[in-house]
Design a protein around this motif. Structure first.
Motif, PDB file in Angstrom:
ATOM      1  N   PRO A   1       5.403   4.567   0.774  1.00 39.79           N
ATOM      2  CA  PRO A   1       6.352   5.147   1.738  1.00 39.79           C
ATOM      3  C   PRO A   1       7.407   4.127   2.152  1.00 39.79           C
ATOM      4  CG  PRO A   1       4.074   5.668   2.341  1.00 39.79           C
ATOM      5  CD  PRO A   1       3.999   4.683   1.213  1.00 39.79           C
TER       6      PRO A   1
ATOM      7  N   GLN B   1       3.188  16.600   7.063  1.00 43.78           N
ATOM      8  CA  GLN B   1       3.683  15.302   7.491  1.00 43.78           C
ATOM      9  C   GLN B   1       2.702  14.657   8.456  1.00 43.78           C
ATOM     10  OE1 GLN B   1       7.685  15.420   8.893  1.00 43.78           O
ATOM     11  NE2 GLN B   1       8.353  16.865   7.338  1.00 43.78           N
ATOM     12  N   ASN B   2       2.482  13.373   8.291  1.00 42.50           N
ATOM     13  CA  ASN B   2       1.506  12.644   9.096  1.00 42.50           C
ATOM     14  C   ASN B   2       1.982  11.209   9.232  1.00 42.50           C
ATOM     15  OD1 ASN B   2      -0.703  11.731  10.474  1.00 42.50           O
ATOM     16  ND2 ASN B   2      -2.094  11.768   8.721  1.00 42.50           N
ATOM     17  N   LEU B   3       2.512  10.864  10.394  1.00 45.44           N
ATOM     18  CA  LEU B   3       3.042   9.524  10.626  1.00 45.44           C
ATOM     19  C   LEU B   3       1.883   8.563  10.855  1.00 45.44           C
ATOM     20  CD1 LEU B   3       5.764   8.043  10.920  1.00 45.44           C
ATOM     21  CD2 LEU B   3       5.526   8.316  13.394  1.00 45.44           C
ATOM     22  N   ARG B   4       1.839   7.488  10.070  1.00 43.57           N
ATOM     23  CA  ARG B   4       0.765   6.501  10.165  1.00 43.57           C
ATOM     24  C   ARG B   4       1.354   5.135  10.520  1.00 43.57           C
ATOM     25  NH1 ARG B   4      -3.803   9.107  10.559  1.00 43.57           N
ATOM     26  NH2 ARG B   4      -4.935   7.250   9.849  1.00 43.57           N
TER      27      ARG B   4
ATOM     28  N   LEU C   1       5.316  20.919  13.194  1.00 41.24           N
ATOM     29  CA  LEU C   1       4.966  20.555  11.825  1.00 41.24           C
ATOM     30  C   LEU C   1       4.044  21.583  11.188  1.00 41.24           C
ATOM     31  CD1 LEU C   1       4.348  16.743  12.267  1.00 41.24           C
ATOM     32  CD2 LEU C   1       6.408  17.898  11.527  1.00 41.24           C
TER      33      LEU C   1
ATOM     34  N   THR D   1      -3.409   3.384  12.959  1.00 40.69           N
ATOM     35  CA  THR D   1      -2.857   4.606  13.560  1.00 40.69           C
ATOM     36  C   THR D   1      -3.675   5.053  14.753  1.00 40.69           C
ATOM     37  OG1 THR D   1      -2.035   5.271  11.390  1.00 40.69           O
ATOM     38  CG2 THR D   1      -2.167   6.966  13.079  1.00 40.69           C
TER      39      THR D   1
ATOM     40  N   THR E   1       5.379   1.385   9.653  1.00 36.33           N
ATOM     41  CA  THR E   1       5.199   2.791  10.002  1.00 36.33           C
ATOM     42  C   THR E   1       5.794   3.638   8.895  1.00 36.33           C
ATOM     43  OG1 THR E   1       5.351   2.278  12.358  1.00 36.33           O
ATOM     44  CG2 THR E   1       5.650   4.582  11.712  1.00 36.33           C
ATOM     45  N   GLY E   2       5.079   4.690   8.496  1.00 39.43           N
ATOM     46  CA  GLY E   2       5.577   5.569   7.439  1.00 39.43           C
ATOM     47  C   GLY E   2       4.762   6.841   7.383  1.00 39.43           C
ATOM     48  N   GLN E   3       5.257   7.784   6.567  1.00 45.50           N
ATOM     49  CA  GLN E   3       4.580   9.052   6.379  1.00 45.50           C
ATOM     50  C   GLN E   3       3.466   8.903   5.358  1.00 45.50           C
ATOM     51  OE1 GLN E   3       4.851  11.790   8.034  1.00 45.50           O
ATOM     52  NE2 GLN E   3       6.696  11.379   9.246  1.00 45.50           N
TER      53      GLN E   3
END
Length: 812
Positions: free
Chosen positions: A533, A568-571, A806, A598, A560-562
């Motif tokens: 990502p 979609q899940n921001l980690r 989402l 996360t 930080t990234g998807q």
């Protein structure tokens, strides 16, 4: 004769050479030019024909399915068919049976409304072909997707998506998967394949994925040309492509190895035989004349060469070279053989001196590392040729030493560097004892740098090894330690990776690979920004470059990234990079440790929110309960049983809102989940409540709680006095969101008893909540309108929401 010039061999053979070579050269040149052009033209025609045929097969299959879906879409009765999903599902199943393939119906939000692979009424997931679906909706034209990624990184066949148009507007999308075996049922000739817009193989005939030509060349090739490319195995091939009219970004590819276009011998044979016959006839006369002066000297040289070969094989002395007087060239050849014999004897003496200096074996190996020669190996181990050739020599190596020996051997072969490894071999003596030796070797290349063979020697290192028993114990411990470290490397709950000096991955563990959603082997040889990502690859590469430049570790870099996946899940991650140095202290690579934090980040944020808002939320909850109790007492003071039921029902609604918000960390929540929580007691009991949401909306916690209480009051009133109080009554719940972020919600009852507007003195807690409290809780600009037409109560709410949700809106 003294003073006379000896006749030369070149003069006698010139006649033969000229008489034989001139016709052969001329004829061969003409035939070669003709056949070369003809073979290349024929091969190009066949490749282009095969590519066009493959494209035609695929176009025909896609076109037939598109016509079928368009015909099915034309038969649907607009919004009535989209509303009557059960009838539409039945029609879709008939079409699927005719096509022998699943059929799906998607709404404008790409939500799956009908899926013939699932029983009707089953909750359906969204389509994996999101990009193609959006394109079809926006353009109103059919679209074919690429190969799709399924669960576990499995490949899903491409899908055909056909928009359902009404008055020039896309109302829905029909979809069906494309069976690769139907797209290209048979090979039209040779090696053919269909490739999607990313170069991934949809279907191959006559080869596997590694046999496909290089996509970088195929993607820019025009139709009608034939170019040279390489497959994934490195083989050179000739390639032709054809475009598809139904899938413009796909390519139909036909290829063949460059060695396949060999000269047709049946055309070449008559020409060659004729040229040879003419040459032989012309040369026969010259050969007969020169034979007498050539045969005897050649026989003498042959016998002498055989004697020298026997000398080289044993210890016998070589005879002196013969004295050749004529022809002059044979005399020179005799002198050259004598010089070569002298050089061979000198080489033999050098090799013997080398052996006496400690080299037990002199070995040679082919390009792949398989032994071809090993002088002295039989005397050392008793294993003779051809047993030791190839990898046979490893049988004489101690079992405990075979794995590390082969590992070092393989490392040197891959790196094309010097070989240096110590191991034990079995002695040729009767006691069969083991002997420590050291094998060394180097690669040998030609003038172009191409590896042609390996050569080296084996030396005795028994005395230098010292305590062999202690070494075996240490080696076993090392192997055990390596095995344990490998197990930890593969199972440790953090991502581990190693990159070289060019920032290309050398190795990654399974946890690191899961971050990008690709197998570990896919990372090898690629840079972080190519597989990871964007929010993670950028900081990680910057830290790795800093380590390479300074030689010092870089710790706790925030990334930080998807995360990979359809949802979609921001980690959040913490990356630490450390230098990897060689024996001289030079940095040769960078190791990276990636820890998923996360949950920690979310926990910290949630804790901060809870700390700052705990008192506020407790006070609000107590105030809400107090208000509910007061209003319930006021309305139910004359009936303690009714008061209890109303009060308990409202507390349960408040509990459902609390559970929903707690599950989402008191953050924004999807509107569809709010509706589901508010109406759960009645939908689970089978009440006729239809829920349809055409937008994806997120609401704040305060809005969610107020909406759940309002839905509870509406449903309770419908059961007591409204549409749900008699059989046949129904409630429609719909919502949407406009481009300005304003949500529109509507509650509409039908089929109930005639509605009588309540008087001012009969407006209870529910009416006051809807008309006063709800507008305040929904925020500035909110509007709640209650109307009482005779056919059923109607409530319309308008309020501003946050960002789009989402999750897809689904029925409660």
């Amino acid at each position: 004769m003294q003073g006379s010039v000896r006749p030369g061999l070149a003069g006698r053979l010139r006649i033969v050479a000229l008489a034989g070579l001139v016709p052969l050269l001329l004829g061969g040149a003409l035939v070669g030019v003709f056949l070369r052009d003809w073979v290349e033209e024929e091969a190009a025609l066949r490749l282009n024909a095969a590519a066009r045929a493959a494209a035609g097969m695929a176009d025909a299959e896609i076109q037939s399915r598109r016509f079928a879906l368009q015909a099915f879409g034309s038969a649907l009765d607009g919004e009535r068919s989209l509303g009557a999903l059960e009838a539409t599902d039945a029609a879709a199943r008939r079409v699927a049976a005719a096509l022998d393939a699943p059929v799906g119906l998607l709404d404008r939000g790409l939500g799956m409304m009908v899926d013939t692979t699932q029983p009707f009424g089953t909750p359906l997931a969204s389509t994996p072909a999101v990009a193609a679906g959006l394109w079809a909706i926006e353009t109103g034209r059919a679209r074919v997707s690429d190969v799709l990624a399924g669960p576990g990184n499995t490949a899903i066949p491409p899908m055909l998506l056909v928009p359902l148009l009404r008055d020039g507007r896309t109302e829905a999308v029909l979809s069906t998967p494309l069976d690769p075996d139907r797209l290209l049922p048979v090979s039209p000739g040779g090696l053919v394949a269909l490739l999607d817009s990313r170069g991934r193989g949809i279907v191959e005939r006559g080869g596997g994925p590694e046999d496909l030509p290089d996509w970088r060349i195929v993607s820019v090739m025009p139709q009608g040309e034939v170019r040279t490319s390489h497959t994934g195995r490195g083989a050179a091939v000739r390639v032709a492509v054809a475009y598809l009219s139904e899938a413009a970004e796909w390519r139909a590819v036909a290829w063949q190895p460059t060695t396949a276009a060999e000269l047709p011998l049946r055309r070449l044979l008559p020409v060659v035989l004729g040229a040879v016959a003419v040459s032989l006839l012309m040369a026969a006369f010259a050969v007969l004349r020169t034979r007498r002066v050539m045969v005897d000297p050649i026989h003498e040289l042959t016998r002498h060469a055989a004697a020298v070969a026997e000398m080289l094989r044993g210890d016998a002395a070589a005879p002196p070279p013969p004295a050749i007087a004529a022809p002059a060239e044979l005399a020179d050849l005799g002198a050259a053989l004598a010089a070569a014999q002298q050089a061979a004897e000198q080489r033999e003496r050098r090799l013997r001196a080398l052996a006496e200096a400690g080299a037990l074996v002199l070995w040679r190996a082919d390009v792949a590392g398989g032994w071809t020669e090993a002088a002295g190996w039989a005397g050392l181990t008793g294993q003779k040729a051809p047993a030791f050739r190839g990898d046979g020599w490893i049988e004489m190596v101690h079992p405990d030493d075979r794995a590390p020996t082969l590992a070092e051997w393989g490392r040197a072969l891959v790196a094309r560097g010097a070989i240096g490894v110590e191991f034990r071999v079995r002695n040729a003596s009767d006691d069969g004892d083991w002997r420590w030796v050291r094998a060394t070797g180097v690669p040998i290349s030609d003038e172009d740098g191409t590896l042609i063979e390996w050569a080296g020697a084996i030396h005795d290192v028994t005395e230098s090894r010292g305590a062999a028993a202690a070494h075996r114990v240490n080696e076993a411990q090392v192997r055990q330690t390596v095995a344990e470290l490998r197990a930890v490397y593969d199972t440790v709950p953090v991502g581990l990776a190693l990159v070289d000096a060019s920032l290309r991955f050398v190795n990654v563990n399974a946890r690191f690979a899961a971050i990008s959603g690709l197998p570990p082997e896919t990372h090898v040889g690629r840079a972080p920004h190519e597989v990871m990502p964007e929010g993670l690859a950028g900081p990680l590469e910057a830290a790795q470059k800093d380590v390479l430049a300074t030689g010092r570790p870089v710790l706790d870099v925030t990334c930080t990234g998807q995360a990979p996946g359809a949802v979609q899940n921001l980690r959040h991650w913490l990356a630490s990079c450390h230098p990897v140095k060689d024996a001289q202290g030079a940095v040769t690579g960078v190791s990276a440790v990636l820890q998923d934090v996360t949950d920690r980040v979310r926990a910290e944020r949630s804790r901060e929110l809870l700390v700052t808002e705990l008192n506020h939320r407790v006070k609000n909850t107590l105030a809400t309960v107090q208000s509910i109790a007061a209003q319930s007492v006021r309305r139910g003071s004359s009936n303690s049983g009714a008061f209890g039921r109303e009060f308990v029902g409202r507390l349960q609604a408040l509990t459902r809102s609390h559970d929903l918000l707690a599950a989402h960390g008191w953050d924004r929540v999807d509107f569809a989940r709010v509706v589901s929580a508010g109406l759960a007691p009645w939908t689970e009991a089978g009440r006729q409540i239809r829920v349809r949401g055409s937008g994806r909306i997120q609401v704040d916690p305060g809005q969610a709680q107020a909406l759940i209480l309002a839905l509870h009051e509406l449903a309770t009133n419908a059961v007591k006095h409204g549409a749900l109080s008699r059989p046949g009554g129904e409630v429609d719940v719909t919502w949407s969101r406009d481009e300005n972020g304003v949500a529109h919600f509507e509650w509409h009852e039908t089929g109930g008893p005639p509605v009588i507007p309540p008087s001012a003195d009969r407006r209870g807690f529910g009416m006051r909540l809807l008309e006063r409290g709800l507008m305040h809780d929904l925020g500035p600009g909110a509007d709640v309108a209650l109307t009482f037409p005779e056919d059923g109560l109607r409530v319309v709410m308008r309020f501003r929401t946050g960002l789009p949700a989402l999750e897809k809106a689904t029925p409660a």
